[in-house]
Design a protein around this motif. Structure first.
Motif, PDB file in Angstrom:
ATOM      1  N   ILE A 261     -12.648  64.526  49.286  1.00  0.00           N
ATOM      2  CA  ILE A 261     -13.054  65.500  50.302  1.00  0.00           C
ATOM      3  C   ILE A 261     -11.845  66.380  50.602  1.00  0.00           C
ATOM      4  O   ILE A 261     -10.796  65.884  51.015  1.00  0.00           O
ATOM      5  CB  ILE A 261     -13.517  64.814  51.603  1.00  0.00           C
ATOM      6  CG1 ILE A 261     -14.571  63.753  51.323  1.00  0.00           C
ATOM      7  CG2 ILE A 261     -14.035  65.842  52.583  1.00  0.00           C
ATOM      8  CD1 ILE A 261     -14.889  62.898  52.554  1.00  0.00           C
ATOM      9  N   GLY A 262     -11.989  67.679  50.420  1.00  0.00           N
ATOM     10  CA  GLY A 262     -10.904  68.605  50.736  1.00  0.00           C
ATOM     11  C   GLY A 262     -10.399  69.317  49.506  1.00  0.00           C
ATOM     12  O   GLY A 262      -9.853  68.682  48.588  1.00  0.00           O
ATOM     13  N   GLY A 263     -10.572  70.653  49.462  1.00  0.00           N
ATOM     14  CA  GLY A 263     -10.184  71.445  48.306  1.00  0.00           C
ATOM     15  C   GLY A 263      -8.896  72.208  48.498  1.00  0.00           C
ATOM     16  O   GLY A 263      -8.718  73.276  47.916  1.00  0.00           O
ATOM     17  N   GLY A 264      -7.979  71.663  49.325  1.00  0.00           N
ATOM     18  CA  GLY A 264      -6.622  72.183  49.352  1.00  0.00           C
ATOM     19  C   GLY A 264      -5.826  71.598  48.205  1.00  0.00           C
ATOM     20  O   GLY A 264      -6.372  70.900  47.332  1.00  0.00           O
ATOM     21  N   VAL A 265      -4.520  71.828  48.205  1.00  0.00           N
ATOM     22  CA  VAL A 265      -3.735  71.415  47.044  1.00  0.00           C
ATOM     23  C   VAL A 265      -3.681  69.905  46.900  1.00  0.00           C
ATOM     24  O   VAL A 265      -3.690  69.380  45.775  1.00  0.00           O
ATOM     25  CB  VAL A 265      -2.317  72.029  47.102  1.00  0.00           C
ATOM     26  CG1 VAL A 265      -1.461  71.385  48.195  1.00  0.00           C
ATOM     27  CG2 VAL A 265      -1.639  71.928  45.736  1.00  0.00           C
ATOM     28  N   THR A 266      -3.662  69.150  48.005  1.00  0.00           N
ATOM     29  CA  THR A 266      -3.597  67.700  47.885  1.00  0.00           C
ATOM     30  C   THR A 266      -4.915  67.132  47.373  1.00  0.00           C
ATOM     31  O   THR A 266      -4.937  66.261  46.493  1.00  0.00           O
ATOM     32  CB  THR A 266      -3.228  67.062  49.236  1.00  0.00           C
ATOM     33  OG1 THR A 266      -2.002  67.635  49.707  1.00  0.00           O
ATOM     34  CG2 THR A 266      -3.056  65.558  49.094  1.00  0.00           C
ATOM     35  N   GLY A 267      -6.042  67.611  47.909  1.00  0.00           N
ATOM     36  CA  GLY A 267      -7.337  67.156  47.419  1.00  0.00           C
ATOM     37  C   GLY A 267      -7.552  67.535  45.964  1.00  0.00           C
ATOM     38  O   GLY A 267      -8.033  66.729  45.153  1.00  0.00           O
ATOM     39  N   ALA A 268      -7.195  68.776  45.618  1.00  0.00           N
ATOM     40  CA  ALA A 268      -7.312  69.208  44.226  1.00  0.00           C
ATOM     41  C   ALA A 268      -6.431  68.342  43.334  1.00  0.00           C
ATOM     42  O   ALA A 268      -6.832  67.938  42.233  1.00  0.00           O
ATOM     43  CB  ALA A 268      -6.930  70.675  44.103  1.00  0.00           C
ATOM     44  N   GLY A 269      -5.215  68.052  43.824  1.00  0.00           N
ATOM     45  CA  GLY A 269      -4.307  67.201  43.058  1.00  0.00           C
ATOM     46  C   GLY A 269      -4.857  65.804  42.864  1.00  0.00           C
ATOM     47  O   GLY A 269      -4.703  65.199  41.791  1.00  0.00           O
TER      48      GLY A 269
END
Length: 582
Positions: A33-41
């Motif tokens: 859950i979460g499409g910022g850089v950490t979630g994408a990572g």
């Protein structure tokens, strides 16, 4: 990824429909859950291990903190004063990886001047810190992509940065860090995860958790999702869920109810100004950036294409998290701080763009955000759910790997992280295209400067953008109000980069929203028409997209005239999010 599988990275409308259907029926190993850089990572880390992965983002990729940073990949020079040596060393390790292997097309070394304004003690004190910074980073820069620091005399400092006040500056230390286009980098991480098979859905808001029973400690088995493209809802089942939601971490805690997560995240607002390159004379050799000490933190003056970014503030924020607002007080503070060392003061009239972002900081005993930890934490409040929060952009890959490690503890035989040496989309063939600007420009009838800019936005994906121009020469024309961008980039944003709204293109696929005095308003009609041609919008939908974008810009301008956070927040909320219209 094997040769010939490049198309798997495309975030096309057809791919979104397929991923939506797959997530509604399959049980994935890891759901992020979460499409910022950490979630994408985290999605990339898990998918590259061979796990089945889903990635959900409520708005657009990097729509929150990950598109509103200082655009720096750095170790955190100021953290040395806090004796946070492991944190700095970890960040410098990641900096070297990003510059040399992971994303060399998007992350580039950048020199900074640390002006000296006091007698000899300051040069010795700061010099020792910068020398330690070099030592901590040297072991990991195999080919020394990041040069070592140098001491500059007063004359050399003024030659390197003529805009500095001669009556204030006594010399400088030049050291190096790196710069990134944060939104495009996050997008590249998402696309790379998709290439490894991750099902990636933006405009997909998680509205609840699925539990294995009614007990407070019942395991999480999936999530309920609202699809903001059509108003429908569906459920996703998962063996493990990772929430990488940054300043929205409390929302997941509320979904858990009595089983509250064992970490607290505070939001710190960081405001940045964008001014034309001509507003500050940065010399002919660099230009170098500046790092300045302020009473509460540090201030950067950062070269950004043909402009400068001046930032940042560091103040608590307890209002709307989706659209943090910059007030006139924030703008005045930044101008006041930077003008202390500039020979020609900046004024509000010089400001082209303004953006505000929220840092997710792990809360400690102090409420002062500048003293809160930049380290990250990974916790498992109930079985099946992992929360990751804190940290900084530079160390996203480490945060992601730690989160996935926690998520796969219950999955026997899961391999370890593979992302330390994994190039992102745009980087795999970078060595083969980075010096071909002149040839590509001649081949496609474009100015060499245009192709050079395309290379540093798209890496080896520049060939896909130029293929669009080859197929339709009209797409080789500049955008209205933004001559640095081609119409082809808008089409590419929709067909390959998952853009669903005009705001996605003007704010994150490009940076027209902060790089032009009109803030994208002049470009919006053409962008909407190009997007509508691909997505099948009718005239009413196309006009609605332009209206939403224009209202957003007007609300931001109004908020920046307000005196404090509360009134700025109220003004910014005068324009609803475009996704709320579904």
């Amino acid at each position: 990824m094997h040769p010939g599988e490049t198309d798997r990275t495309l975030l096309s409308p057809e791919r979104r429909r397929a991923d939506r259907a797959r997530l509604a029926t399959d049980v994935v190993d890891v759901l992020v859950i979460g499409g910022g850089v950490t979630g994408a990572g985290a999605a990339l880390d898990a998918a590259s291990r061979g796990l089945s992965v889903g990635l959900l983002e409520a708005r657009d990729w990097a729509a929150g903190t990950s598109s509103r940073s200082s655009k720096l990949i750095h170790g955190g020079l100021r953290y040395l004063e806090q004796l946070a040596f492991p944190l700095v060393r970890e960040a410098l390790t990641e900096r070297a990886r990003l510059v040399t292997t992971i994303a060399p097309h998007l992350v580039r070394p950048l020199p900074f001047l640390l002006p000296l304004t006091a007698p000899v003690w300051q040069r010795a004190y700061y010099g020792a810190g910068v020398a330690l910074y070099d030592v901590l980073g040297a072991a990991f820069a195999r080919d020394r992509a990041i040069p070592r620091h140098r001491h500059l005399s007063r004359r050399a400092a003024l030659r390197a940065f003529p805009a500095l006040r001669r009556d204030v500056v006594r010399g400088a230390i030049r050291y190096w860090d790196a710069q990134v286009d944060d939104a495009r980098h996050t997008l590249a991480v998402v696309r790379t995860a998709a290439g490894y098979g991750a099902a990636a859905l933006s405009s997909a808001r998680v509205v609840g958790l699925l539990r294995d029973g009614e007990a407070p400690d019942a395991a999480v088995t999936g999530v309920r999702v609202a699809d903001l493209t059509d108003g429908s809802s569906f459920e996703v089942r998962a063996r493990s869920v990772i929430a990488a939601t940054g300043v929205w971490s409390d929302d997941v805690g509320e979904m858990l109810g009595a089983a509250a997560p064992s970490l607290r995240v505070r939001a710190s607002k960081g405001v940045h100004l964008v001014v034309p390159r001509t507003a500050i004379d940065g010399g002919d050799l660099g230009p170098d950036g500046l790092i300045l000490r302020t009473p509460t933190s540090v201030l950067f003056v950062i070269p950004w294409r043909d402009r400068w970014i001046v930032g940042t503030t560091d103040t608590p924020w307890r209002l709307d998290r989706d659209h943090p607002a910059a007030s006139s007080a924030d703008i005045a503070y930044l101008l006041d701080q930077v003008n202390r060392v500039l020979s020609r003061p900046l004024s509000a009239d010089d400001v082209v763009g303004v953006y505000a972002g929220l840092r997710p900081l792990l809360a400690g005993e102090s409420d002062e955000t500048s003293r809160l930890s930049r380290e990250h934490a990974v916790v498992t409040p109930v079985p099946g759910l992992v929360l990751v929060a804190g940290g900084k952009y530079t160390t996203y890959r480490v945060m992601a790997a730690d989160a996935v490690d926690a998520a796969v503890e219950a999955l026997p035989g899961a391999p370890g992280s593979r992302t330390a040496q994994l190039p992102l989309v745009g980087a795999r063939g970078w060595a083969g295209v980075r010096d071909r600007a002149a040839g590509l420009a001649a081949e496609h009838g474009l100015p060499e400067e245009t192709v050079t800019r395309l290379l540093h936005r798209h890496g080896d994906e520049v060939l896909a953008v130029l293929d669009l121009v080859r197929g339709d020469p009209a797409l080789g024309r500049p955008l209205d109000g933004a001559p640095e961008h081609l119409a082809a980039e808008v089409v590419h944003a929709v067909t390959a980069e998952g853009a669903l709204h005009v705001d996605d293109v003007l704010t994150r696929r490009t940076r027209i929203s902060i790089e032009t005095p009109h803030r994208g308003v002049e470009s919006a009609p053409q962008v909407a028409a190009l997007m509508g041609g691909v997505l099948g919008w009718d005239d009413e939908r196309t006009a609605r997209e332009v209206r939403h974008y224009t209202a957003r810009v007007e609300a931001e301008r109004e908020s920046q005239r307000m005196l404090d956070d509360r009134t700025a927040d109220a003004a910014r909320l005068g324009a609803p999010d475009v996704r709320a219209a579904v």
